[in-house]
Design a protein around this motif. Structure first.
Motif, PDB file in Angstrom:
ATOM      1  N   GLY A  24       0.833  -1.306  -0.135  1.00 17.30           N
ATOM      2  CA  GLY A  24      -0.175   0.147   0.124  1.00 17.30           C
ATOM      3  C   GLY A  24       0.718   1.338   0.231  1.00 17.30           C
ATOM      4  O   GLY A  24       0.683   2.036  -0.473  1.00 17.30           O
ATOM      5  N   ILE A  25       2.156   0.824   0.702  1.00 18.36           N
ATOM      6  CA  ILE A  25       2.346   2.739   0.728  1.00 18.36           C
ATOM      7  C   ILE A  25       3.437   2.374  -0.170  1.00 18.36           C
ATOM      8  O   ILE A  25       4.008   3.735  -1.014  1.00 18.36           O
ATOM      9  CB  ILE A  25       3.870   2.423   2.012  1.00 18.36           C
ATOM     10  CG1 ILE A  25       3.070   2.144   3.130  1.00 18.36           C
ATOM     11  CG2 ILE A  25       5.138   3.358   1.912  1.00 18.36           C
ATOM     12  CD1 ILE A  25       4.033   2.349   4.482  1.00 18.36           C
ATOM     13  N   LYS A  26       3.707   1.167  -0.647  1.00 19.70           N
ATOM     14  CA  LYS A  26       4.761   1.635  -2.590  1.00 19.70           C
ATOM     15  C   LYS A  26       3.798   2.361  -3.252  1.00 19.70           C
ATOM     16  O   LYS A  26       4.084   2.506  -4.251  1.00 19.70           O
ATOM     17  CB  LYS A  26       4.830   0.305  -2.826  1.00 19.70           C
ATOM     18  CG  LYS A  26       5.957  -0.029  -3.665  1.00 19.70           C
ATOM     19  CD  LYS A  26       6.410  -0.894  -4.107  1.00 19.70           C
ATOM     20  CE  LYS A  26       7.194  -1.335  -5.665  1.00 19.70           C
ATOM     21  NZ  LYS A  26       7.208  -2.335  -5.764  1.00 19.70           N
ATOM     22  N   PRO A  30      -4.057   5.299   0.179  1.00 19.83           N
ATOM     23  CA  PRO A  30      -4.135   5.373   1.331  1.00 19.83           C
ATOM     24  C   PRO A  30      -4.997   4.349   2.565  1.00 19.83           C
ATOM     25  O   PRO A  30      -5.869   4.388   2.409  1.00 19.83           O
ATOM     26  CB  PRO A  30      -5.878   7.023   1.214  1.00 19.83           C
ATOM     27  CG  PRO A  30      -5.389   6.819   0.392  1.00 19.83           C
ATOM     28  CD  PRO A  30      -4.833   5.473  -1.008  1.00 19.83           C
ATOM     29  N   ILE A  31      -3.951   4.247   2.850  1.00 19.52           N
ATOM     30  CA  ILE A  31      -3.967   3.058   3.658  1.00 19.52           C
ATOM     31  C   ILE A  31      -5.166   2.724   4.496  1.00 19.52           C
ATOM     32  O   ILE A  31      -6.633   1.928   4.475  1.00 19.52           O
ATOM     33  CB  ILE A  31      -3.264   2.115   3.981  1.00 19.52           C
ATOM     34  CG1 ILE A  31      -1.712   1.841   2.715  1.00 19.52           C
ATOM     35  CG2 ILE A  31      -2.792   1.080   5.090  1.00 19.52           C
ATOM     36  CD1 ILE A  31      -0.191   1.401   4.011  1.00 19.52           C
ATOM     37  N   TYR A  32      -5.110   3.705   5.249  1.00 19.90           N
ATOM     38  CA  TYR A  32      -6.426   3.959   6.061  1.00 19.90           C
ATOM     39  C   TYR A  32      -7.421   4.712   5.728  1.00 19.90           C
ATOM     40  O   TYR A  32      -8.665   3.879   6.157  1.00 19.90           O
ATOM     41  CB  TYR A  32      -5.371   4.568   7.521  1.00 19.90           C
ATOM     42  CG  TYR A  32      -6.245   5.332   8.376  1.00 19.90           C
ATOM     43  CD1 TYR A  32      -6.824   4.437   9.480  1.00 19.90           C
ATOM     44  CD2 TYR A  32      -7.816   6.189   8.940  1.00 19.90           C
ATOM     45  CE1 TYR A  32      -7.303   4.544  10.897  1.00 19.90           C
ATOM     46  CE2 TYR A  32      -8.297   6.342   9.732  1.00 19.90           C
ATOM     47  CZ  TYR A  32      -8.444   5.614  10.906  1.00 19.90           C
ATOM     48  OH  TYR A  32      -9.684   5.354  11.960  1.00 19.90           O
ATOM     49  N   ASP A  33      -7.839   5.311   4.919  1.00 24.89           N
ATOM     50  CA  ASP A  33      -8.976   4.970   4.425  1.00 24.89           C
ATOM     51  C   ASP A  33      -9.057   4.262   4.013  1.00 24.89           C
ATOM     52  O   ASP A  33     -10.694   3.599   3.978  1.00 24.89           O
ATOM     53  CB  ASP A  33      -8.695   6.247   3.119  1.00 24.89           C
ATOM     54  CG  ASP A  33      -8.393   7.503   3.826  1.00 24.89           C
ATOM     55  OD1 ASP A  33      -8.589   8.002   5.023  1.00 24.89           O
ATOM     56  OD2 ASP A  33      -7.902   8.538   3.291  1.00 24.89           O
ATOM     57  N   VAL A  34      -8.571   2.955   2.985  1.00 26.95           N
ATOM     58  CA  VAL A  34      -8.904   2.187   2.609  1.00 26.95           C
ATOM     59  C   VAL A  34      -9.759   0.897   3.819  1.00 26.95           C
ATOM     60  O   VAL A  34     -10.840   0.792   3.878  1.00 26.95           O
ATOM     61  CB  VAL A  34      -7.961   1.323   1.409  1.00 26.95           C
ATOM     62  CG1 VAL A  34      -8.232   0.268   0.451  1.00 26.95           C
ATOM     63  CG2 VAL A  34      -8.169   2.775   0.082  1.00 26.95           C
ATOM     64  N   PHE A  35      -8.662   1.014   4.497  1.00 28.80           N
ATOM     65  CA  PHE A  35      -9.569   0.868   5.414  1.00 28.80           C
ATOM     66  C   PHE A  35     -10.385   0.975   6.869  1.00 28.80           C
ATOM     67  O   PHE A  35     -12.016  -0.205   6.616  1.00 28.80           O
ATOM     68  CB  PHE A  35      -8.642   0.010   6.818  1.00 28.80           C
ATOM     69  CG  PHE A  35      -8.655  -0.499   8.071  1.00 28.80           C
ATOM     70  CD1 PHE A  35      -8.496  -2.036   8.205  1.00 28.80           C
ATOM     71  CD2 PHE A  35      -9.024   0.165   9.049  1.00 28.80           C
ATOM     72  CE1 PHE A  35      -8.887  -2.395   9.285  1.00 28.80           C
ATOM     73  CE2 PHE A  35      -9.330  -0.349  10.422  1.00 28.80           C
ATOM     74  CZ  PHE A  35      -9.783  -1.478  10.692  1.00 28.80           C
ATOM     75  N   ILE A  36     -10.640   2.087   6.598  1.00 27.17           N
ATOM     76  CA  ILE A  36     -11.950   1.959   7.313  1.00 27.17           C
ATOM     77  C   ILE A  36     -13.416   2.601   6.062  1.00 27.17           C
ATOM     78  O   ILE A  36     -14.219   2.019   6.819  1.00 27.17           O
ATOM     79  CB  ILE A  36     -11.955   3.858   7.246  1.00 27.17           C
ATOM     80  CG1 ILE A  36     -11.088   3.887   8.422  1.00 27.17           C
ATOM     81  CG2 ILE A  36     -13.012   4.756   7.821  1.00 27.17           C
ATOM     82  CD1 ILE A  36     -11.577   3.666   9.874  1.00 27.17           C
ATOM     83  N   GLU A  37     -13.071   2.396   4.655  1.00 27.19           N
ATOM     84  CA  GLU A  37     -14.009   1.652   3.462  1.00 27.19           C
ATOM     85  C   GLU A  37     -14.596   0.935   3.686  1.00 27.19           C
ATOM     86  O   GLU A  37     -15.433   0.696   4.034  1.00 27.19           O
ATOM     87  CB  GLU A  37     -13.252   2.314   2.500  1.00 27.19           C
ATOM     88  CG  GLU A  37     -14.726   2.691   1.524  1.00 27.19           C
ATOM     89  CD  GLU A  37     -16.018   3.327   1.524  1.00 27.19           C
ATOM     90  OE1 GLU A  37     -17.120   2.592   0.991  1.00 27.19           O
ATOM     91  OE2 GLU A  37     -15.908   4.484   2.379  1.00 27.19           O
ATOM     92  N   GLY A  38     -13.871  -0.119   3.959  1.00 28.42           N
ATOM     93  CA  GLY A  38     -14.075  -1.649   3.755  1.00 28.42           C
ATOM     94  C   GLY A  38     -14.670  -1.787   4.970  1.00 28.42           C
ATOM     95  O   GLY A  38     -15.382  -2.683   5.411  1.00 28.42           O
ATOM     96  N   ALA A  39     -13.962  -1.579   6.227  1.00 32.73           N
ATOM     97  CA  ALA A  39     -14.975  -1.371   7.300  1.00 32.73           C
ATOM     98  C   ALA A  39     -16.508  -0.836   7.181  1.00 32.73           C
ATOM     99  O   ALA A  39     -17.119  -1.876   8.165  1.00 32.73           O
ATOM    100  CB  ALA A  39     -14.151  -1.057   8.314  1.00 32.73           C
ATOM    101  N   ARG A  40     -16.468   0.159   6.594  1.00 38.80           N
ATOM    102  CA  ARG A  40     -17.810   0.294   6.912  1.00 38.80           C
ATOM    103  C   ARG A  40     -18.496  -0.592   5.703  1.00 38.80           C
ATOM    104  O   ARG A  40     -20.263  -0.684   6.547  1.00 38.80           O
ATOM    105  CB  ARG A  40     -17.751   1.879   5.866  1.00 38.80           C
ATOM    106  CG  ARG A  40     -18.821   2.151   5.665  1.00 38.80           C
ATOM    107  CD  ARG A  40     -18.940   3.958   5.721  1.00 38.80           C
ATOM    108  NE  ARG A  40     -18.107   4.504   6.168  1.00 38.80           N
ATOM    109  CZ  ARG A  40     -17.088   5.305   6.412  1.00 38.80           C
ATOM    110  NH1 ARG A  40     -16.554   6.109   5.109  1.00 38.80           N
ATOM    111  NH2 ARG A  40     -16.633   6.738   7.144  1.00 38.80           N
TER     112      ARG A  40
END
Length: 175
Positions: A24-26, A30-40
């Motif tokens: 994700g960094i490479k 935006p790892i955190y935003d993608v994580f939050i969207e997946g959790a939602r």
């Protein structure tokens, strides 16, 4: 071998998370935003699934409390004898297509009564690991996706389930 598997299992999840973070960094995601969207989306899916799961649990409880499960067990017992299936497995065979967690409780009772090394205990363990929860999966997948026509999914699921039951019993007979 068990030491290797134990070490592998301890390292596996952190390694997967590390690989995902590095990728994700490479990729400048935006790892955190993608994580939050997946959790939602996951929470929304859980809310969509809840009525179907609740309906299945209510139906199981109604069948058990009304005595219909006991009646069904007695009704199908002669058929199962023809296939050399022990009567201890009948509740598991009836409940497994409907509820995975409910069938695990039945597996536990079979293990306590017959023993894990008994034929019924071994067959129950193989069934719990290899037979699908057909009605649960169909209700969940087709309910959430709003697909109205199951076509051949129901028949294929039941045929696969029956094959899994027979394979479980006969594999345990020859081992």
């Amino acid at each position: 071998m068990s030491d290797i598997l134990s070490a592998f299992s301890m390292v596996f999840l952190p390694a997967v998370i590390t690989v995902i973070l590095i990728w994700g960094i490479k990729s400048r995601i935006p790892i955190y935003d993608v994580f939050i969207e997946g959790a939602r989306e996951g929470l929304k899916t859980a809310v969509d699934i809840l009525p179907f799961i609740l309906g299945i649990f209510v139906a199981i409880e109604a069948l058990t409390s009304s005595g219909a499960m006991d009646f069904t067990e007695k009704l199908v017992q002669p058929v199962f004898r023809l296939f050399a299936i022990p009567e201890e497995l009948i509740p598991l065979i009836i409940l497994r297509p409907v509820s995975g967690s409910g069938s695990l409780a039945v597996v536990e009772s079979i293990m306590e009564e017959a023993g894990p090394d008994s034929f019924a205990g071994r067959a129950a363990a193989v069934m719990a690991g290899s037979c699908e929860t057909v009605f649960y999966v169909l209700a969940l997948y087709f309910g959430v996706t709003s697909v109205k026509k199951m076509r051949h999914a129901f028949a294929a699921g039941l045929i696969g389930y029956a094959a899994g039951i027979l394979a479980s019993v006969y594999i345990c007979l020859i081992i």
